[in-house]
Motif scaffolding. Structure first.
Motif, PDB file in Angstrom:
ATOM      1  N   PHE A 179      30.793  11.363  75.148  1.00 30.68           N
ATOM      2  CA  PHE A 179      29.722  10.491  74.661  1.00 30.68           C
ATOM      3  C   PHE A 179      28.440  11.291  74.402  1.00 30.68           C
ATOM      4  O   PHE A 179      27.797  11.146  73.357  1.00 30.68           O
ATOM      5  CB  PHE A 179      29.465   9.366  75.674  1.00 30.68           C
ATOM      6  N   VAL A 180      28.086  12.165  75.339  1.00 32.68           N
ATOM      7  CA  VAL A 180      26.884  12.989  75.159  1.00 32.68           C
ATOM      8  C   VAL A 180      27.041  13.870  73.918  1.00 32.68           C
ATOM      9  O   VAL A 180      26.139  13.977  73.075  1.00 32.68           O
ATOM     10  CB  VAL A 180      26.621  13.856  76.422  1.00 32.68           C
ATOM     11  N   GLY A 181      28.234  14.464  73.776  1.00 31.35           N
ATOM     12  CA  GLY A 181      28.506  15.292  72.608  1.00 31.35           C
ATOM     13  C   GLY A 181      28.396  14.486  71.323  1.00 31.35           C
ATOM     14  O   GLY A 181      27.890  14.965  70.306  1.00 31.35           O
ATOM     15  N   LEU A 182      28.847  13.249  71.405  1.00 29.41           N
ATOM     16  CA  LEU A 182      28.820  12.384  70.225  1.00 29.41           C
ATOM     17  C   LEU A 182      27.389  12.103  69.764  1.00 29.41           C
ATOM     18  O   LEU A 182      27.084  12.142  68.572  1.00 29.41           O
ATOM     19  CB  LEU A 182      29.535  11.067  70.547  1.00 29.41           C
ATOM     20  N   ILE A 183      26.527  11.847  70.737  1.00 31.37           N
ATOM     21  CA  ILE A 183      25.124  11.578  70.404  1.00 31.37           C
ATOM     22  C   ILE A 183      24.530  12.789  69.666  1.00 31.37           C
ATOM     23  O   ILE A 183      23.886  12.668  68.623  1.00 31.37           O
ATOM     24  CB  ILE A 183      24.285  11.306  71.689  1.00 31.37           C
ATOM     25  N   LEU A 184      24.808  13.965  70.224  1.00 30.75           N
ATOM     26  CA  LEU A 184      24.319  15.200  69.618  1.00 30.75           C
ATOM     27  C   LEU A 184      24.872  15.353  68.199  1.00 30.75           C
ATOM     28  O   LEU A 184      24.151  15.661  67.246  1.00 30.75           O
ATOM     29  CB  LEU A 184      24.774  16.383  70.489  1.00 30.75           C
ATOM     30  N   HIS A 185      26.161  15.088  68.074  1.00 28.38           N
ATOM     31  CA  HIS A 185      26.845  15.220  66.785  1.00 28.38           C
ATOM     32  C   HIS A 185      26.263  14.246  65.754  1.00 28.38           C
ATOM     33  O   HIS A 185      26.023  14.612  64.601  1.00 28.38           O
ATOM     34  CB  HIS A 185      28.337  14.952  66.999  1.00 28.38           C
ATOM     35  N   LEU A 186      26.017  13.024  66.183  1.00 29.30           N
ATOM     36  CA  LEU A 186      25.462  12.025  65.266  1.00 29.30           C
ATOM     37  C   LEU A 186      24.063  12.427  64.814  1.00 29.30           C
ATOM     38  O   LEU A 186      23.688  12.250  63.662  1.00 29.30           O
ATOM     39  CB  LEU A 186      25.409  10.641  65.939  1.00 29.30           C
ATOM     40  N   TRP A 187      23.306  12.983  65.746  1.00 28.92           N
ATOM     41  CA  TRP A 187      21.954  13.417  65.406  1.00 28.92           C
ATOM     42  C   TRP A 187      22.002  14.568  64.395  1.00 28.92           C
ATOM     43  O   TRP A 187      21.284  14.575  63.395  1.00 28.92           O
ATOM     44  CB  TRP A 187      21.202  13.833  66.678  1.00 28.92           C
ATOM     45  N   MET A 188      22.900  15.518  64.644  1.00 32.90           N
ATOM     46  CA  MET A 188      22.985  16.710  63.791  1.00 32.90           C
ATOM     47  C   MET A 188      23.447  16.385  62.379  1.00 32.90           C
ATOM     48  O   MET A 188      22.993  17.001  61.421  1.00 32.90           O
ATOM     49  CB  MET A 188      23.973  17.713  64.387  1.00 32.90           C
ATOM     50  N   PHE A 189      24.407  15.482  62.273  1.00 32.06           N
ATOM     51  CA  PHE A 189      24.988  15.231  60.957  1.00 32.06           C
ATOM     52  C   PHE A 189      24.669  13.834  60.409  1.00 32.06           C
ATOM     53  O   PHE A 189      23.980  13.694  59.409  1.00 32.06           O
ATOM     54  CB  PHE A 189      26.514  15.444  60.992  1.00 32.06           C
ATOM     55  N   TRP A 190      25.172  12.823  61.095  1.00 31.06           N
ATOM     56  CA  TRP A 190      25.102  11.470  60.538  1.00 31.06           C
ATOM     57  C   TRP A 190      23.664  11.013  60.286  1.00 31.06           C
ATOM     58  O   TRP A 190      23.342  10.480  59.235  1.00 31.06           O
ATOM     59  CB  TRP A 190      25.833  10.491  61.473  1.00 31.06           C
ATOM     60  N   SER A 191      22.760  11.268  61.260  1.00 28.20           N
ATOM     61  CA  SER A 191      21.386  10.772  61.118  1.00 28.20           C
ATOM     62  C   SER A 191      20.662  11.465  59.963  1.00 28.20           C
ATOM     63  O   SER A 191      19.662  10.972  59.449  1.00 28.20           O
ATOM     64  CB  SER A 191      20.598  10.980  62.414  1.00 28.20           C
ATOM     65  N   LYS A 192      21.164  12.654  59.574  1.00 27.23           N
ATOM     66  CA  LYS A 192      20.505  13.390  58.495  1.00 27.23           C
ATOM     67  C   LYS A 192      21.269  13.251  57.178  1.00 27.23           C
ATOM     68  O   LYS A 192      20.858  13.766  56.154  1.00 27.23           O
ATOM     69  CB  LYS A 192      20.404  14.870  58.868  1.00 27.23           C
ATOM     70  N   MET A 193      22.413  12.563  57.229  1.00 29.06           N
ATOM     71  CA  MET A 193      23.218  12.411  56.007  1.00 29.06           C
ATOM     72  C   MET A 193      23.290  10.932  55.611  1.00 29.06           C
ATOM     73  O   MET A 193      22.362  10.400  55.037  1.00 29.06           O
ATOM     74  CB  MET A 193      24.607  13.036  56.220  1.00 29.06           C
ATOM     75  N   GLN A 194      24.381  10.263  55.978  1.00 23.06           N
ATOM     76  CA  GLN A 194      24.548   8.869  55.547  1.00 23.06           C
ATOM     77  C   GLN A 194      23.358   8.001  55.979  1.00 23.06           C
ATOM     78  O   GLN A 194      22.808   7.234  55.197  1.00 23.06           O
ATOM     79  CB  GLN A 194      25.848   8.296  56.124  1.00 23.06           C
ATOM     80  N   PHE A 195      22.948   8.160  57.250  1.00 27.10           N
ATOM     81  CA  PHE A 195      21.869   7.321  57.760  1.00 27.10           C
ATOM     82  C   PHE A 195      20.552   7.604  57.040  1.00 27.10           C
ATOM     83  O   PHE A 195      19.832   6.686  56.643  1.00 27.10           O
ATOM     84  CB  PHE A 195      21.714   7.525  59.272  1.00 27.10           C
ATOM     85  N   ALA A 196      20.244   8.893  56.869  1.00 27.61           N
ATOM     86  CA  ALA A 196      18.986   9.265  56.208  1.00 27.61           C
ATOM     87  C   ALA A 196      18.942   8.682  54.798  1.00 27.61           C
ATOM     88  O   ALA A 196      17.899   8.215  54.329  1.00 27.61           O
ATOM     89  CB  ALA A 196      18.847  10.777  56.162  1.00 27.61           C
ATOM     90  N   GLU A 197      20.114   8.661  54.147  1.00 27.97           N
ATOM     91  CA  GLU A 197      20.154   8.155  52.784  1.00 27.97           C
ATOM     92  C   GLU A 197      19.870   6.658  52.729  1.00 27.97           C
ATOM     93  O   GLU A 197      19.035   6.204  51.939  1.00 27.97           O
ATOM     94  CB  GLU A 197      21.518   8.471  52.149  1.00 27.97           C
ATOM     95  N   ILE A 198      20.534   5.887  53.590  1.00 32.59           N
ATOM     96  CA  ILE A 198      20.290   4.435  53.533  1.00 32.59           C
ATOM     97  C   ILE A 198      18.913   4.080  54.083  1.00 32.59           C
ATOM     98  O   ILE A 198      18.316   3.096  53.684  1.00 32.59           O
ATOM     99  CB  ILE A 198      21.377   3.601  54.257  1.00 32.59           C
ATOM    100  N   ALA A 199      18.383   4.878  55.010  1.00 30.64           N
ATOM    101  CA  ALA A 199      17.086   4.547  55.596  1.00 30.64           C
ATOM    102  C   ALA A 199      15.935   5.193  54.825  1.00 30.64           C
ATOM    103  O   ALA A 199      14.779   5.112  55.254  1.00 30.64           O
ATOM    104  CB  ALA A 199      17.049   4.993  57.051  1.00 30.64           C
TER     105      ALA A 199
END
Ligand code: SF4
Ligand code: FES
Lengths: 229, 252
Positions: free
Chosen positions: A116-136
């Motif tokens: 879970f901790v790794g997942l949070i880090l992973h989401l921050w590194m990739f998802w929050s700056k890719m798909q999420f950044a685009e929709i937001a």
């Protein structure tokens, strides 16, 4: 669920754990296959990223995965709390772990926490700056140097040129490997799809699937790190 | 052949009553025959304690031949001690070496509260059995045993499941305090046979509901129960219980 009392029962809760778990194994297989493309062709990989960017079906997919995670974590926590209570406050003075008991099977919750901790880090590194950044409508992180939100290859090359990221991901993958070696056969057992003949086959298959998934992920990371040298 | 007798140190859990605080007491024992059973060794200890004017160690036992399941002791970190597929009464002292320190504890699980010393209350198992671990029969003449054909593999598996003696080692060993191996053995032995099949769905639901209600934990498939079960009851029975239970629930 059609039956309200099912989820109150121990087996019903475990069924939910195995259904969501099954779903993650499929997701991980897909994710690993998609990443493996990067080793051979970063361009092809970016096309996949483009396809999975900020469009409604990819967003629905992301939401379903998120919901699955929440259920798996929530029920995993409920079951663990109940189990600690059932074990009681008195502990044995000496305890031997029989050789046939896998280490992972006794540490699924702890492994889950690491994942879970790794997942949070992973989401921050990739998802929050890719798909999420685009929709937001968050601007692209300039430091990463990606040409678009779906330029996954640049993200991979940026992060995995850093030794600490590589090491952290390897630890994460080891935790995932252990979790899967027990989780995979365990879900068949919980669904009742197991017997004397299939027990050893499923256990063997668990190790194979866990290894395929983790080796594929690790290969992409190591390849990216080597390329960055 | 000359056999060397054993001199041992025993670390035994002593607890005056259910609500009392327990502690370990250390005793030394001389000249124990390696051919005696673990319970006989405990008898020698109790003789010694009585002679010293002390309170003997309370422990459960009955048949002393591995069929009643009473002799619950957690010995050196394992239910029923270091040997495989035996109960404590079947454990021989030759499994230990001269000069060994042996730790003896009661089953420790919230479902089995300590009554005194090494005796625990396993009546929760009786309650689970009363919830559904039986076959209802109409009174009348005894039917001919051979009138109902039963496939050999089913008969064998039912017999293996029926070998469960309700000792509770599975619960005592399980890190989750789960009673699934016991319940699955009891559900399986009947579900596999035509006579028990009739009530199989109701039985699985009732016994699982009772098990949950009594606060036993949720099985996470570690398999520690199977490794410590004196009768080698297999966790494939747990898969069968899950199957029976889930099918019954989805039919509702
Ligand atoms: S399943 Fe095995 S360990 Fe559990 S109560 Fe029955 S005989 Fe004892
Ligand atoms: S005393 Fe009956 S099984 Fe040990």
């Amino acid at each position: 669920m059609s039956n309200p009392t099912l989820l109150k029962s121990s087996i019903g809760k475990k069924l939910l754990m195995s259904i969501t778990g099954m779903f993650f194994v499929l997701f991980l297989l897909f994710h690993a296959a998609m990443n493996a493309v990067h080793i051979f062709s970063p361009e092809a990989y970016n096309e996949v990223c483009e396809f999975l960017g900020a469009n409604w079906y990819a967003l629905v997919g992301t939401s379903v995965i998120a919901l699955g995670f929440i259920i798996h974590i929530a029920y995993g926590t409920i079951l663990t709390i109940q189990n600690r209570k059932a074990r009681g406050a008195d502990r044995y003075d000496s305890e031997v772990r029989p050789a046939s008991v896998e280490w992972a099977s006794k540490n699924m919750f702890a492994l889950g926490v690491i994942i879970f901790v790794g997942l949070i880090l992973h989401l921050w590194m990739f998802w929050s700056k890719m798909q999420f950044a685009e929709i937001a409508n968050i601007p692209l992180d300039a430091e990463i140097g990606a040409s678009s939100y779906a330029d996954g290859s640049s993200f991979i090359m940026y992060w995995f040129s850093k030794p600490w990221v590589v090491i952290t991901y390897m630890v994460w993958l080891v935790a995932i490997w252990f979790h899967l070696t027990h989780g995979f056969w365990s879900m068949f057992q919980t669904m009742g799809l197991n017997n004397k003949t299939w027990m050893s086959r499923l256990r063997c298959l668990s190790d194979i699937i866990a290894t395929i998934i983790c080796v594929a992920f690790a290969a992409v990371i190591i390849a990216a790190f080597c390329m960055s040298l | 052949m000359e056999v060397q007798n054993l001199n041992l140190t025993l670390k035994v859990w002593r607890q005056k009553g259910p609500k009392e605080q327990g502690h370990f007491e250390t005793y030394s024992l001389q000249n124990i025959s390696p051919n005696s059973s673990f319970l006989e060794m405990m008898d020698v200890l109790n003789e010694q304690l009585i002679n010293e004017g002390k309170e003997p160690v309370a422990f459960d036992h009955d048949c002393r031949e591995g069929i009643c399941g009473m002799c619950s002791m957690y010995i050196n970190g394992e239910a029923h001690g270091p040997d495989d597929h035996v109960t404590t009464c079947q454990l021989h002292m030759r499994k230990f070496k001269d000069g060994d320190t042996i730790t003896v504890e009661p089953w420790r699980s919230a479902g089995f509260p300590v009554i005194k010393d090494l005796i625990v209350d396993r009546s929760a198992f009786d309650k689970i059995m009363q919830a559904g671990g039986f076959v209802s029969v109409n009174t009348g003449g005894v039917p001919d045993g051979n009138a109902i054909p039963i496939p050999k593999p089913n008969a064998d598996e039912a017999m293996d499941a029926a070998s469960c003696i309700g000792c509770g080692a599975c619960v005592a060993t399980c890190k989750n305090g789960s009673a699934m191996l016991f319940v699955s053995a009891k559900v399986s032995q009947l579900a596999l046979l035509p006579q028990g099949k009739v009530e199989a769905a109701r039985r699985a639901k009732a016994m699982v509901a009772k098990m949950d209600e009594l606060g036993f934990g949720n099985c996470t498939n570690t398999g520690a129960c199977e490794a410590e079960c004196p009768k080698g009851v297999s966790i494939t029975n747990i898969a069968r219980l899950n199957r029976e239970f889930l099918c019954a629930k989805f039919v509702d």
